[in-house]
Each structure stands twice: as C-alpha cells, then as structure tokens.
Design an enzyme around this catalytic site. Structure first.
Site, PDB file in Angstrom:
ATOM      1  N   TYR A  85       3.852   1.058 -13.100  1.00 27.94           N
ATOM      2  CA  TYR A  85       4.274   1.450 -12.347  1.00 27.94           C
ATOM      3  C   TYR A  85       5.287   2.367 -12.846  1.00 27.94           C
ATOM      4  O   TYR A  85       6.436   1.473 -13.446  1.00 27.94           O
ATOM      5  CB  TYR A  85       4.587   1.434 -10.791  1.00 27.94           C
ATOM      6  CG  TYR A  85       2.798   1.474  -9.692  1.00 27.94           C
ATOM      7  CD1 TYR A  85       2.423   2.795  -9.759  1.00 27.94           C
ATOM      8  CD2 TYR A  85       1.832   0.395  -9.800  1.00 27.94           C
ATOM      9  CE1 TYR A  85       1.106   2.839  -8.538  1.00 27.94           C
ATOM     10  CE2 TYR A  85       1.221   0.333  -9.362  1.00 27.94           C
ATOM     11  CZ  TYR A  85       0.296   1.551  -8.740  1.00 27.94           C
ATOM     12  OH  TYR A  85      -0.724   1.676  -8.158  1.00 27.94           O
ATOM     13  N   TYR A 124      -3.521  -3.769 -13.574  1.00 26.52           N
ATOM     14  CA  TYR A 124      -2.302  -4.799 -13.303  1.00 26.52           C
ATOM     15  C   TYR A 124      -2.587  -6.031 -13.035  1.00 26.52           C
ATOM     16  O   TYR A 124      -3.052  -6.494 -11.644  1.00 26.52           O
ATOM     17  CB  TYR A 124      -1.594  -3.681 -13.481  1.00 26.52           C
ATOM     18  CG  TYR A 124      -1.820  -3.565 -11.998  1.00 26.52           C
ATOM     19  CD1 TYR A 124      -0.832  -3.773 -10.590  1.00 26.52           C
ATOM     20  CD2 TYR A 124      -1.551  -2.478 -11.609  1.00 26.52           C
ATOM     21  CE1 TYR A 124      -1.227  -3.816  -8.885  1.00 26.52           C
ATOM     22  CE2 TYR A 124      -1.697  -1.534  -9.383  1.00 26.52           C
ATOM     23  CZ  TYR A 124      -1.427  -1.930  -8.555  1.00 26.52           C
ATOM     24  OH  TYR A 124      -1.221  -1.424  -7.844  1.00 26.52           O
ATOM     25  N   ARG A 134      -5.242  -6.204 -10.278  1.00 24.63           N
ATOM     26  CA  ARG A 134      -6.243  -5.587  -9.527  1.00 24.63           C
ATOM     27  C   ARG A 134      -7.124  -3.900 -10.164  1.00 24.63           C
ATOM     28  O   ARG A 134      -6.308  -4.190 -11.211  1.00 24.63           O
ATOM     29  CB  ARG A 134      -5.378  -4.032  -8.220  1.00 24.63           C
ATOM     30  CG  ARG A 134      -3.951  -4.811  -7.234  1.00 24.63           C
ATOM     31  CD  ARG A 134      -4.348  -4.262  -5.999  1.00 24.63           C
ATOM     32  NE  ARG A 134      -4.980  -4.268  -5.814  1.00 24.63           N
ATOM     33  CZ  ARG A 134      -5.807  -2.983  -5.293  1.00 24.63           C
ATOM     34  NH1 ARG A 134      -4.456  -1.637  -5.215  1.00 24.63           N
ATOM     35  NH2 ARG A 134      -7.061  -2.565  -5.068  1.00 24.63           N
ATOM     36  N   HIS A 137      -7.715   2.096 -10.122  1.00 28.83           N
ATOM     37  CA  HIS A 137      -7.134   2.478  -8.887  1.00 28.83           C
ATOM     38  C   HIS A 137      -6.490   3.987  -9.017  1.00 28.83           C
ATOM     39  O   HIS A 137      -4.985   3.541  -9.626  1.00 28.83           O
ATOM     40  CB  HIS A 137      -6.967   1.625  -7.142  1.00 28.83           C
ATOM     41  CG  HIS A 137      -5.651   0.592  -7.786  1.00 28.83           C
ATOM     42  ND1 HIS A 137      -5.479  -0.154  -8.718  1.00 28.83           N
ATOM     43  CD2 HIS A 137      -4.406   1.044  -7.264  1.00 28.83           C
ATOM     44  CE1 HIS A 137      -4.559  -0.762  -7.819  1.00 28.83           C
ATOM     45  NE2 HIS A 137      -3.773   0.591  -7.379  1.00 28.83           N
ATOM     46  N   HIS A 139      -3.546   5.778  -5.912  1.00 31.72           N
ATOM     47  CA  HIS A 139      -3.585   5.841  -4.275  1.00 31.72           C
ATOM     48  C   HIS A 139      -4.094   7.713  -4.305  1.00 31.72           C
ATOM     49  O   HIS A 139      -3.062   8.244  -4.721  1.00 31.72           O
ATOM     50  CB  HIS A 139      -1.990   5.593  -4.033  1.00 31.72           C
ATOM     51  CG  HIS A 139      -1.946   3.771  -4.349  1.00 31.72           C
ATOM     52  ND1 HIS A 139      -2.018   2.724  -3.696  1.00 31.72           N
ATOM     53  CD2 HIS A 139      -1.473   3.322  -5.926  1.00 31.72           C
ATOM     54  CE1 HIS A 139      -1.887   1.735  -4.310  1.00 31.72           C
ATOM     55  NE2 HIS A 139      -1.266   2.128  -6.342  1.00 31.72           N
TER      56      HIS A 139
HETATM   57 FE   LIG Z   1      -1.597   0.353  -6.778  1.00 34.85          FE
END
Ligand SMILES: [Fe+2]
Length: 220
Positions: A85, A124, A134, A137, A139
């Site tokens: 991110y 990640y 994870r 995905h 959000h």
């Molecule tokens: Fe996330």
C-alpha cells in the site's frame, strides 16, 4: 488462527447509543460534483501505467429486494501488484509503484451500477501470526444518502488459495455469506486484449446481504 485485532478492538463495555441528529440522517447527498473525473480508473492516475494485470471490477449495489441503489458513493482502496500500500503504515519490503496510488471512487448510476478499472492487487504478508498472508482483496466503502449509512467491506478473487487461511475472510461464520465476498470472473465485462472482468454485486440488507465490517479500522 483468529484475527488478533478483533480481540484488541472488541468493546469491553456496553455500547453507548448516540442519537443521530438531522445532519447525519439527511446528508450529504452525493452528486456528480463530488466525483473526480477519472477516479474510477486506477490505471490512469499517473503519467505511466501501473505494473500488474489490468482488471475491470464492476457490479451493482442493491437492497434486499433487488432494487438498484443509485447515487451511492463507492470508494475502493487496494495494494499494488506487489502487495504494497502507498501508506505510511505499510513499510514492508515489497516495492511501491510510482504509477499506482491504489484509491478510486465513483457513483452508482440509475441502475445501481459501478465500474472500476484497476490492477489485480498482490497478496501481502501481515503480522497476525507466523507466516500470515492476506489473500488478494480490494477494500470497498459505500455511502448511501447519509453519513450514517456508510458500509465497509472487502472483495476477494475466485480460486485464491489463501482464502481458507485468512482470519478476516473467515470472520464471517456463515459460509454462504462469506462466499458472497468473492467476486466472479466475468466474460461479459472482460475487455479484449486489455483486462479481465470481475463481477461483484453488493447487497445492503436482508438474508442475502454482503457481509460488512463493523468499523473502518484497517487500511490494510
Ligand atoms: Fe487490505
């Protein structure tokens, strides 16, 4: 392994009900003026193209009776193709992409439809437990006609081997409800030579409702 943050963030005292005032119940109403042109195309926000497979994510926002919900503000945020991110809290060693911010928004049309062009986010690692990863995905946040009508959830991809091991995905105990968080590959929205299409309908209430997060507390 459960989602460790649930334990830390769960209330330890009874909830305090805060009455909603007029400003929370009646506004804001979203319109074209609130939408930045091009914000629905996360691959075109910089001078170059971001790395990673391009995808189209689209669907409809519906109520429990299948009625389309127009003028919903739909916001998305996601990791880049390397699973990083653009956020100060994300300092892990995957590379940033100078051509990818990872944020977008749009309004649903009169049929409740939304559409984003983006890249497939990477999986990640995260600190929930040893060797925790994870699944890929995106959000989602949805604003209805008032500040009090915000919902937050995550969209996943079909066939992701990490889903079975993800504490956040598995927070939703009902398997059928959980599986509504997984988008479907969609030929109809796949753009030849450009991007695979994924379909993700969001149902706000009722038995078929899309599971939502109780709070908007993780940018990751
Ligand atoms: Fe996330």
């Amino acid at each position: 392994m459960p989602y460790v943050s649930s334990r830390r963030r769960a209330p330890t005292k009874p909830l305090v009900e805060i009455p909603q005032t007029l400003s929370e119940i009646t506004g804001p109403s979203w319109g074209a003026r609130d939408v930045v042109k091009g914000a629905c195309d996360l691959t075109a926000q910089h001078s170059g193209s971001p790395l990673g497979p391009r995808i189209v994510v689209s669907g409809r926002v519906l109520d429990e009776d299948g009625r389309p919900q127009p003028n919903m503000l739909v916001e998305v945020w996601q990791a880049n193709a390397a699973g990083r991110y653009l956020h100060r809290n994300d300092q892990h060693n995957a590379p940033l992409d100078p051509n990818f911010t990872g944020e977008g928004h749009t309004l649903t049309d009169e049929q409740g439809r939304y559409r984003f062009v983006t890249i497939r986010p990477g999986e990640y690692a995260w600190g929930n437990h040893h060797n925790a990863w994870r699944p890929a995905h995106i959000h989602f946040s949805l604003f209805g006609p008032a500040f009090a009508t915000r919902l937050v959830t995550q969209m996943y991809f079909p066939g992701d081997p990490l889903l079975a091991f993800d504490p956040i995905f598995n927070c939703t105990a009902d398997e059928r409800a959980r599986n509504r968080l997984i988008s479907q590959f969609d030929w109809d929205t796949t753009v030849p030579c450009e991007a695979l299409g994924y379909h993700f309908d969001i149902i706000l209430r009722g038995r078929e409702a899309t599971p939502m997060e109780d709070g908007h507390d993780h940018g990751r």
